[in-house]
Design an enzyme around this catalytic site. Sequence first.
Site, PDB file in Angstrom:
ATOM      1  N   LYS A  60      -0.242  -8.578  48.351  1.00  0.00           N
ATOM      2  CA  LYS A  60      -0.871  -9.886  48.170  1.00  0.00           C
ATOM      3  C   LYS A  60       0.161 -11.005  48.170  1.00  0.00           C
ATOM      4  O   LYS A  60       0.017 -11.986  48.899  1.00  0.00           O
ATOM      5  CB  LYS A  60      -1.663  -9.921  46.855  1.00  0.00           C
ATOM      6  CG  LYS A  60      -2.538  -8.702  46.599  1.00  0.00           C
ATOM      7  CD  LYS A  60      -3.749  -8.688  47.477  1.00  0.00           C
ATOM      8  CE  LYS A  60      -4.530  -7.410  47.603  1.00  0.00           C
ATOM      9  NZ  LYS A  60      -4.599  -6.362  46.695  1.00  0.00           N
TER      10      LYS A  60
ATOM     11  N   ASP B 104       0.919  -2.036  36.149  1.00  0.00           N
ATOM     12  CA  ASP B 104       0.545  -2.206  37.548  1.00  0.00           C
ATOM     13  C   ASP B 104       0.638  -3.693  37.875  1.00  0.00           C
ATOM     14  O   ASP B 104      -0.030  -4.522  37.229  1.00  0.00           O
ATOM     15  CB  ASP B 104      -0.888  -1.691  37.749  1.00  0.00           C
ATOM     16  CG  ASP B 104      -1.317  -1.752  39.207  1.00  0.00           C
ATOM     17  OD1 ASP B 104      -0.530  -2.217  40.054  1.00  0.00           O
ATOM     18  OD2 ASP B 104      -2.453  -1.331  39.495  1.00  0.00           O
TER      19      ASP B 104
ATOM     20  N   TRP C 160      -9.108  -1.327  38.072  1.00  0.00           N
ATOM     21  CA  TRP C 160      -9.229  -1.141  39.520  1.00  0.00           C
ATOM     22  C   TRP C 160      -9.725   0.289  39.756  1.00  0.00           C
ATOM     23  O   TRP C 160      -9.129   1.245  39.241  1.00  0.00           O
ATOM     24  CB  TRP C 160      -7.853  -1.347  40.150  1.00  0.00           C
ATOM     25  CG  TRP C 160      -7.796  -1.257  41.643  1.00  0.00           C
ATOM     26  CD1 TRP C 160      -8.625  -1.864  42.532  1.00  0.00           C
ATOM     27  CD2 TRP C 160      -6.829  -0.540  42.421  1.00  0.00           C
ATOM     28  NE1 TRP C 160      -8.234  -1.567  43.813  1.00  0.00           N
ATOM     29  CE2 TRP C 160      -7.139  -0.762  43.768  1.00  0.00           C
ATOM     30  CE3 TRP C 160      -5.724   0.258  42.099  1.00  0.00           C
ATOM     31  CZ2 TRP C 160      -6.389  -0.215  44.805  1.00  0.00           C
ATOM     32  CZ3 TRP C 160      -4.977   0.805  43.125  1.00  0.00           C
ATOM     33  CH2 TRP C 160      -5.311   0.570  44.465  1.00  0.00           C
TER      34      TRP C 160
HETATM   35  C1  PLP Z   1      -4.717  -3.622  40.428  1.00  0.00           C
HETATM   36  C2  PLP Z   1      -4.248  -3.146  41.752  1.00  0.00           C
HETATM   37  N1  PLP Z   1      -3.265  -2.252  41.809  1.00  0.00           N
HETATM   38  C3  PLP Z   1      -2.781  -1.793  42.964  1.00  0.00           C
HETATM   39  C4  PLP Z   1      -3.299  -2.217  44.153  1.00  0.00           C
HETATM   40  C5  PLP Z   1      -2.762  -1.607  45.424  1.00  0.00           C
HETATM   41  O1  PLP Z   1      -2.184  -2.449  46.288  1.00  0.00           O
HETATM   42  P1  PLP Z   1      -1.682  -1.985  47.737  1.00  0.00           P
HETATM   43  O2  PLP Z   1      -2.615  -2.604  48.696  1.00  0.00           O
HETATM   44  O3  PLP Z   1      -0.299  -2.512  47.820  1.00  0.00           O
HETATM   45  O4  PLP Z   1      -1.716  -0.501  47.796  1.00  0.00           O
HETATM   46  C6  PLP Z   1      -4.329  -3.151  44.163  1.00  0.00           C
HETATM   47  C7  PLP Z   1      -4.919  -3.615  45.431  1.00  0.00           C
HETATM   48  O5  PLP Z   1      -5.971  -4.108  45.526  1.00  0.00           O
HETATM   49  C8  PLP Z   1      -4.820  -3.624  42.922  1.00  0.00           C
HETATM   50  O6  PLP Z   1      -5.793  -4.520  42.852  1.00  0.00           O
END
Ligand code: PLP
Length: 397
Positions: free
Chosen positions: A246, A211, A130
Site C-alpha cells: 500500500k 502486522d 484481517w
Molecule cells: C492487515 C493486513 N496485513 C497484511 C496484508 C498483506 O499485504 P500484502 O498485499 O503485502 O500481502 C494486508 C493486505 O491487505 C492487510 O490488510
Amino acid sequence: MFSELKPLPLDPILSLMQAYKEDTHPNKIDLGVGVYKDEAGHTKVLDAVKKAEEHRLKTEDTKTYIGLAGDLGFNAKIEALLFGAQHQVIEQDRVVTAQAPGGTGALRVAAEFIKRCNPEATIWVCDPTWANHYALFEAAHLSIREYPYYDQAAKSLRFEEMMQALMQVKSGDVVLLHACCHNPTGMDLTKEQWQKVAELLKEKQAVPLIDTAYLGFGEGLEEDAYGIRLLADQLDEVIICSSCSKNFGLYRERTGGCTVVAKNTAHKDNARSLLLTVVRGIYSMPPAHGAAIVDIILGSDELTKMWHDELAEMRNRINGLRELMVSKISDRNVAQDFGFIQQQYGMFSFLGINKEQIARLRDDYSIYIVGSSRVNVAGVSRQNIDYFADALADVLK
Ligand SMILES: Cc1ncc(COP(=O)(O)O)c(C=O)c1O
C-alpha cells in the site's frame, strides 16, 4: 486423485470484485477491494517507483538467485523505517529481517517461525482482524484464540475487555497487533493503550506479532510506527511483518519483510538461522524487483522526498474523504451518527449497516460493500460522494 474435489467458496471480496467488474451501471462504486485509489478511481504506479524502475533497468546486471534473506539493502532500510535509524535494537545488533513476498508472505514465514520456536504457542488475534490471518496461522497449525477488540454497536475499542482477555495469555504465546490503520475497523490503539499492552506482554512474557500493512497511511510514517517502536523499546522479543503493497503501491510486486527483534545478538543469529530455514522450505527465495525499488527509493534523498510527498498525498486524500463522508452523510439528516468515521485511520471503517442495506446498496445503486459492512474509504471520490451519501441515506430510511 482429483475426482473427489469439490469447489471451495471463493473469498467474498474476490467474488465482489468480479460482480463489480461485470456491472455496467455508469455510477457504480467499489468500496470492497482493499487497494488505494486516487480521485479517478485508479491505483497508479507512484512516480518515485517509476523513477527507481528507470534506474533499476539501467543498473540491474544479473537475474541470479537473490539469497534466502532477499535484498539486504532493502532489509536494512525497512528496519530503519520501522524503528527509526538510531533505535537501540539496531545499534545493539538485535534485529534481523527476511525480505518476503508481501506482507502475506511475511506473515506465513512468521507463523512457521513461531511454530518452530514454540510448538505450544497460541496466537491471540483481535476480533475482528484481517480475514487472511486465520488462514495463515492455521497453515502453520498454530492454535488461535481471539481477544475482543471492536465494539460494533458503540463504534469504539473494547480495550478493557481486550486487556482482560489477554490476562490469560501464557508465557511463549504470541499476540497479534495491527501497527496502525487497523483492518477492518480503522480503530487504532492510543499511546496510553500501547503502553498498557507493552506492560502486560512483558509481565506475561508473551511476544507481540505486529502486522504493519499501512505505515504512513494514518497520521504519518513516524506517528504510525509509534506502537512498533514502543514495544521494541520495552520488550526483549518482537516480530514485525511489514508490507510495501500500500505505502509504496507495489501490490503485485509482492514486497514485504519479516523482522525479528531478539534479546541479544546471539539470539538474533539463531533467529536468523531459523527464519532462513523456514523461508527455504516455503518459497526458497523472495522475488527481487519490488525490494530493489524500495532500496533505490530509500537510498536516494531525492526519491525518498518524492515518495514522502506521494505518501502524504494518499494519506491526506483518505483523511479528507473521511471528513467529507461524515459531513455529506450528516447533510442528509440520517438518524445514525457516522462521526466515528472521522476518528478512525487508514482505508477501512465498518459502516455498521445491516445485510439488507448492503444488498440494497448493491442492487439499487451498484455500490459494492463486503458483508461485514467494511468500506474502503479511498473507493469514493469527490465526484461520486454525493451519489454515495444519497444512496446510503435512502437505504437507511
Ligand atoms: C492487515 C493486513 N496485513 C497484511 C496484508 C498483506 O499485504 P500484502 O498485499 O503485502 O500481502 C494486508 C493486505 O491487505 C492487510 O490488510
